[in-house]
Design a protein around this motif. Structure first.
Motif, PDB file in Angstrom:
ATOM      1  N   VAL A 114      46.290 -13.724 -12.245  1.00 21.16           N
ATOM      2  CA  VAL A 114      45.312 -12.657 -12.503  1.00 21.16           C
ATOM      3  C   VAL A 114      45.859 -11.291 -12.111  1.00 21.16           C
ATOM      4  CG1 VAL A 114      43.028 -11.785 -11.899  1.00 21.16           C
ATOM      5  CG2 VAL A 114      43.366 -14.238 -12.257  1.00 21.16           C
ATOM      6  N   SER A 115      46.422 -11.180 -10.897  1.00 22.76           N
ATOM      7  CA  SER A 115      46.864  -9.875 -10.394  1.00 22.76           C
ATOM      8  C   SER A 115      48.055  -9.333 -11.176  1.00 22.76           C
ATOM      9  CB  SER A 115      47.209  -9.978  -8.905  1.00 22.76           C
ATOM     10  OG  SER A 115      48.194 -10.974  -8.673  1.00 22.76           O
ATOM     11  N   THR A 116      48.945 -10.207 -11.626  1.00 24.68           N
ATOM     12  CA  THR A 116      50.099  -9.741 -12.399  1.00 24.68           C
ATOM     13  C   THR A 116      49.668  -9.302 -13.793  1.00 24.68           C
ATOM     14  OG1 THR A 116      51.466 -11.314 -11.171  1.00 24.68           O
ATOM     15  CG2 THR A 116      52.437 -10.308 -13.118  1.00 24.68           C
ATOM     16  N   ALA A 117      48.724 -10.024 -14.380  1.00 23.89           N
ATOM     17  CA  ALA A 117      48.195  -9.590 -15.680  1.00 23.89           C
ATOM     18  C   ALA A 117      47.546  -8.218 -15.564  1.00 23.89           C
ATOM     19  CB  ALA A 117      47.197 -10.618 -16.207  1.00 23.89           C
ATOM     20  N   LEU A 118      46.803  -7.980 -14.485  1.00 22.10           N
ATOM     21  CA  LEU A 118      46.182  -6.675 -14.272  1.00 22.10           C
ATOM     22  C   LEU A 118      47.232  -5.574 -14.145  1.00 22.10           C
ATOM     23  CD1 LEU A 118      43.302  -7.535 -11.764  1.00 22.10           C
ATOM     24  CD2 LEU A 118      43.074  -6.867 -14.163  1.00 22.10           C
ATOM     25  N   SER A 119      48.387  -5.900 -13.553  1.00 20.81           N
ATOM     26  CA  SER A 119      49.455  -4.906 -13.404  1.00 20.81           C
ATOM     27  C   SER A 119      49.923  -4.382 -14.747  1.00 20.81           C
ATOM     28  CB  SER A 119      50.644  -5.527 -12.653  1.00 20.81           C
ATOM     29  OG  SER A 119      50.287  -5.934 -11.347  1.00 20.81           O
ATOM     30  N   GLY A 120      49.869  -5.230 -15.765  1.00 16.94           N
ATOM     31  CA  GLY A 120      50.291  -4.810 -17.089  1.00 16.94           C
ATOM     32  C   GLY A 120      49.193  -4.227 -17.947  1.00 16.94           C
ATOM     33  N   LEU A 121      47.950  -4.225 -17.441  1.00 17.52           N
ATOM     34  CA  LEU A 121      46.815  -3.790 -18.265  1.00 17.52           C
ATOM     35  C   LEU A 121      46.136  -2.529 -17.758  1.00 17.52           C
ATOM     36  CD1 LEU A 121      45.161  -7.285 -18.897  1.00 17.52           C
ATOM     37  CD2 LEU A 121      46.521  -5.938 -20.523  1.00 17.52           C
ATOM     38  N   MET A 122      46.347  -2.139 -16.502  1.00 15.79           N
ATOM     39  CA  MET A 122      45.650  -0.988 -15.939  1.00 15.79           C
ATOM     40  C   MET A 122      46.077   0.303 -16.651  1.00 15.79           C
ATOM     41  SD  MET A 122      43.474  -1.937 -13.619  1.00 15.79           S
ATOM     42  CE  MET A 122      43.106  -3.218 -14.824  1.00 15.79           C
ATOM     43  N   PRO A 123      45.121   1.213 -16.904  1.00 14.53           N
ATOM     44  CA  PRO A 123      45.423   2.380 -17.743  1.00 14.53           C
ATOM     45  C   PRO A 123      46.058   3.569 -17.019  1.00 14.53           C
ATOM     46  CG  PRO A 123      43.090   2.338 -17.211  1.00 14.53           C
ATOM     47  CD  PRO A 123      43.669   1.085 -16.641  1.00 14.53           C
TER      48      PRO A 123
ATOM     49  N   ILE B 250      55.374 -12.201 -17.135  1.00 11.05           N
ATOM     50  CA  ILE B 250      55.432 -12.800 -15.793  1.00 11.05           C
ATOM     51  C   ILE B 250      54.126 -13.531 -15.498  1.00 11.05           C
ATOM     52  CG2 ILE B 250      55.654 -12.320 -13.325  1.00 11.05           C
ATOM     53  CD1 ILE B 250      57.314  -9.817 -14.175  1.00 11.05           C
ATOM     54  N   ALA B 251      53.004 -12.962 -15.910  1.00  9.90           N
ATOM     55  CA  ALA B 251      51.715 -13.643 -15.723  1.00  9.90           C
ATOM     56  C   ALA B 251      51.713 -14.994 -16.433  1.00  9.90           C
ATOM     57  CB  ALA B 251      50.580 -12.761 -16.243  1.00  9.90           C
ATOM     58  N   ALA B 252      52.364 -15.071 -17.592  1.00 14.61           N
ATOM     59  CA  ALA B 252      52.462 -16.349 -18.313  1.00 14.61           C
ATOM     60  C   ALA B 252      53.301 -17.354 -17.528  1.00 14.61           C
ATOM     61  CB  ALA B 252      53.059 -16.121 -19.698  1.00 14.61           C
ATOM     62  N   VAL B 253      54.351 -16.882 -16.850  1.00 13.61           N
ATOM     63  CA  VAL B 253      55.164 -17.766 -16.004  1.00 13.61           C
ATOM     64  C   VAL B 253      54.302 -18.339 -14.873  1.00 13.61           C
ATOM     65  CG1 VAL B 253      57.072 -17.839 -14.344  1.00 13.61           C
ATOM     66  CG2 VAL B 253      57.352 -16.626 -16.523  1.00 13.61           C
ATOM     67  N   PHE B 254      53.470 -17.512 -14.273  1.00 18.54           N
ATOM     68  CA  PHE B 254      52.603 -18.004 -13.199  1.00 18.54           C
ATOM     69  C   PHE B 254      51.577 -19.008 -13.721  1.00 18.54           C
ATOM     70  CE2 PHE B 254      53.572 -13.856 -10.891  1.00 18.54           C
ATOM     71  CZ  PHE B 254      54.404 -14.479  -9.970  1.00 18.54           C
ATOM     72  N   ALA B 255      51.096 -18.805 -14.940  1.00 20.96           N
ATOM     73  CA  ALA B 255      50.161 -19.767 -15.526  1.00 20.96           C
ATOM     74  C   ALA B 255      50.837 -21.122 -15.709  1.00 20.96           C
ATOM     75  CB  ALA B 255      49.635 -19.241 -16.862  1.00 20.96           C
ATOM     76  N   ALA B 256      52.083 -21.114 -16.181  1.00 20.45           N
ATOM     77  CA  ALA B 256      52.833 -22.364 -16.322  1.00 20.45           C
ATOM     78  C   ALA B 256      53.079 -23.005 -14.958  1.00 20.45           C
ATOM     79  CB  ALA B 256      54.167 -22.091 -17.019  1.00 20.45           C
ATOM     80  N   THR B 257      53.342 -22.183 -13.952  1.00 27.39           N
ATOM     81  CA  THR B 257      53.551 -22.697 -12.592  1.00 27.39           C
ATOM     82  C   THR B 257      52.308 -23.425 -12.105  1.00 27.39           C
ATOM     83  OG1 THR B 257      55.096 -20.914 -12.038  1.00 27.39           O
ATOM     84  CG2 THR B 257      53.999 -22.040 -10.207  1.00 27.39           C
TER      85      THR B 257
ATOM     86  N   VAL C  22      60.259  -2.634 -25.580  1.00 29.59           N
ATOM     87  CA  VAL C  22      58.878  -2.657 -26.099  1.00 29.59           C
ATOM     88  C   VAL C  22      57.845  -2.155 -25.104  1.00 29.59           C
ATOM     89  CG1 VAL C  22      59.416  -4.572 -27.653  1.00 29.59           C
ATOM     90  CG2 VAL C  22      58.485  -5.065 -25.391  1.00 29.59           C
ATOM     91  N   GLY C  23      58.269  -1.719 -23.937  1.00 30.10           N
ATOM     92  CA  GLY C  23      57.319  -1.180 -22.962  1.00 30.10           C
ATOM     93  C   GLY C  23      57.222  -2.044 -21.717  1.00 30.10           C
ATOM     94  N   TRP C  24      57.078  -1.380 -20.581  1.00 35.40           N
ATOM     95  CA  TRP C  24      57.071  -2.079 -19.285  1.00 35.40           C
ATOM     96  C   TRP C  24      55.871  -3.006 -19.130  1.00 35.40           C
ATOM     97  CZ3 TRP C  24      52.875  -1.120 -16.127  1.00 35.40           C
ATOM     98  CH2 TRP C  24      52.115   0.019 -16.416  1.00 35.40           C
ATOM     99  N   ARG C  25      54.764  -2.727 -19.814  1.00 33.05           N
ATOM    100  CA  ARG C  25      53.568  -3.570 -19.667  1.00 33.05           C
ATOM    101  C   ARG C  25      53.826  -5.002 -20.156  1.00 33.05           C
ATOM    102  NH1 ARG C  25      49.097  -0.503 -18.470  1.00 33.05           N
ATOM    103  NH2 ARG C  25      49.277   1.751 -18.838  1.00 33.05           N
ATOM    104  N   ALA C  26      54.611  -5.135 -21.209  1.00 31.42           N
ATOM    105  CA  ALA C  26      54.901  -6.463 -21.754  1.00 31.42           C
ATOM    106  C   ALA C  26      55.608  -7.332 -20.720  1.00 31.42           C
ATOM    107  CB  ALA C  26      55.759  -6.330 -23.007  1.00 31.42           C
ATOM    108  N   SER C  27      56.428  -6.725 -19.882  1.00 34.33           N
ATOM    109  CA  SER C  27      57.159  -7.492 -18.868  1.00 34.33           C
ATOM    110  C   SER C  27      56.202  -8.137 -17.876  1.00 34.33           C
ATOM    111  CB  SER C  27      58.151  -6.574 -18.136  1.00 34.33           C
ATOM    112  OG  SER C  27      59.110  -6.049 -19.034  1.00 34.33           O
ATOM    113  N   TYR C  28      55.204  -7.376 -17.412  1.00 36.17           N
ATOM    114  CA  TYR C  28      54.232  -7.943 -16.468  1.00 36.17           C
ATOM    115  C   TYR C  28      53.396  -9.053 -17.117  1.00 36.17           C
ATOM    116  CZ  TYR C  28      55.152  -4.286 -13.024  1.00 36.17           C
ATOM    117  OH  TYR C  28      55.741  -3.464 -12.097  1.00 36.17           O
ATOM    118  N   LEU C  29      53.049  -8.894 -18.363  1.00 38.27           N
ATOM    119  CA  LEU C  29      52.252  -9.922 -19.037  1.00 38.27           C
ATOM    120  C   LEU C  29      53.062 -11.210 -19.217  1.00 38.27           C
ATOM    121  CD1 LEU C  29      50.408  -7.730 -21.701  1.00 38.27           C
ATOM    122  CD2 LEU C  29      49.538  -8.588 -19.512  1.00 38.27           C
TER     123      LEU C  29
END
Length: 426
Positions: A104-113, A187-194, A178-185
């Protein structure tokens, strides 16, 4: 090793390997989350602080470094706090919960405006970091068997070091494209798999019996615990003073292109991976020997970095050596904290990551401070070498004091023994 970490059911070899992989995968995600900010700091600064970067780029870069410090502060707060709150938790349930928090927190890192909300998200992402790696080290140690504290710590850290070898460079390149936000998203997918793999593979660990928060807090009364934390916080901050601003140091001081930065990070990750494996083995053989041997290598590498930072080849070689030596020290420092903490093993394991991220925050602040003060992008390398040397000096003082204290206790015990053996005279 206390019984509290070996109470889980022993899985078969295949499931045990998958469980160890899942634990390391979480470390991989944490390594990516922590270090990719450093590789993408210029992109983040231009995206979230465009006006400041246009008018005063050095000030903007230093302010963008607050995103690094915020994550580190989250680790410092979260590592001991979550470890204390979860002292009576089933460790399988705890590590799955921590993985969910990372998603959750890593996904938010890539979504905050905005910059401020992104900094807050980075703080939240840091909260589960230390507790996850601490619990992962304990579970890995129990799966590997007795006498494996150093190797268990190294396994938990292995994902982090491999992240710097593969994940951070790849995510830096993706973020540049493609933008730094994509990198955090990602990583959030890696945590979901974990989280999914942890649910499927980690065996049950019975909740520790007879442990209370007050029992864990007693570990804080041990002076040696604080001494180890101090050594790690000061010593490790040397490399973070440079790492936090490595993208701009590479392009503006060494004269490389932005495309070189991912390769530089990959090479540093290779050094970390080798250093972590070697450090884990050496720590189980001789903890003090590992500390006393690896620290001088670390300092020499930092000094060499100061002297060669103007050359792309020199930067590449010395930056790899700095991170290799740094990684050799990490399993030894974590094993030392776990031993000093005694029965409060999870607290000791997580405090290593708190100390590591005090170093992260301190390094970012020191490096950003000298850059903002106008000393230029070479200044962090000089500050880093001085700070690393200070950490080694503190280590020597602490080990000498421990030796003196041990000798005094031995002398006192010998005196009492002699008194007891003396015959009673009429």
């Amino acid at each position: 090793m206390s019984a509290s970490i070996v109470t889980g059911a022993i899985p078969g070899p295949s499931r045990r390997r998958m469980a160890l992989f899942a634990l390391a995968l979480g470390g991989f995600g944490i390594g990516c989350s922590e270090f990719v900010t450093m590789g993408l700091l210029p992109q983040l600064a231009h995206s979230l602080l465009p006006d400041l970067m246009a008018s005063a780029p050095e000030q903007g870069l230093a302010q963008a470094g607050h995103a690094i410090s915020a994550y580190a502060l989250g680790v410092v707060v979260g590592a001991p706090l979550l470890s204390l709150l979860a002292v009576r938790w089933n460790r399988r349930a705890l590590i799955i919960l921590l993985a969910g928090m990372l998603v959750v927190s890593t996904a938010l890192s890539g979504l905050m405006p905005s910059f401020d909300s992104t900094v807050l998200a980075r703080f939240l992402a840091g909260l589960p970091h230390g507790a996850y790696l601490g619990v992962a080290a304990l579970i890995a140690s129990s799966l590997m068997g007795p006498g494996s504290q150093g190797k268990g710590a190294a396994l938990a850290l292995s994902g982090l070091t491999v992240a710097n070898l593969v994940g951070v460079p790849a995510l830096t390149a993706i973020g540049q494209a493609v933008g730094w936000r994509a990198s955090y998203l990602l990583i959030a997918a890696v945590f979901a798999a974990t989280a999914a793999m942890l649910v499927a593979t980690v065996p049950e660990h019975h909740r520790p019996e007879g442990r209370r928060v007050i029992d864990e807090l007693r570990a804080f009364r041990r002076v040696q615990l604080w001494a180890v934390v101090l050594i790690a916080a000061i010593g490790f901050s040397g490399s973070f003073t440079v790492f936090s601003y490595i993208a701009d140091i590479s392009t503006q001081v060494s004269g490389t292109s932005p495309a070189f930065v991912p390769w530089l990070l990959a090479a540093a990750g290779g050094g970390m991976t080798i250093g972590n494996v070697v450090g884990g083995v050496l720590a189980d053989r001789s903890l003090n020997g590992t500390l006393l041997g690896a620290f001088p290598v670390y300092i020499v590498a930092m000094i060499a970095l100061v002297l060669s930072v103007g050359s792309p080849a020199g930067l590449l070689v010395t930056f790899v050596l700095v991170n290799l030596a740094h990684a050799m020290l990490s399993p030894a420092m974590q094993a030392w904290l776990m031993r000093v903490a005694g029965r409060s093993e999870m607290l000791g394991a997580s405090l290593h990551h708190a100390a590591f991220n005090v170093a992260n925050a301190l390094g970012a602040l020191l490096g950003g401070g000298v850059i903002a003060a106008g000393f230029g992008l070479t200044a962090p390398t000089v500050v880093g070498a001085l700070v690393a040397t200070t950490g080694y000096a503190v280590l020597i003082v602490v080990l000498v004091l421990i030796r003196i204290r041990a000798r005094r206790r031995q002398a006192q015990l010998s005196a009492v023994h002699l008194e007891m053996r003396e015959p009673v005279r009429p």
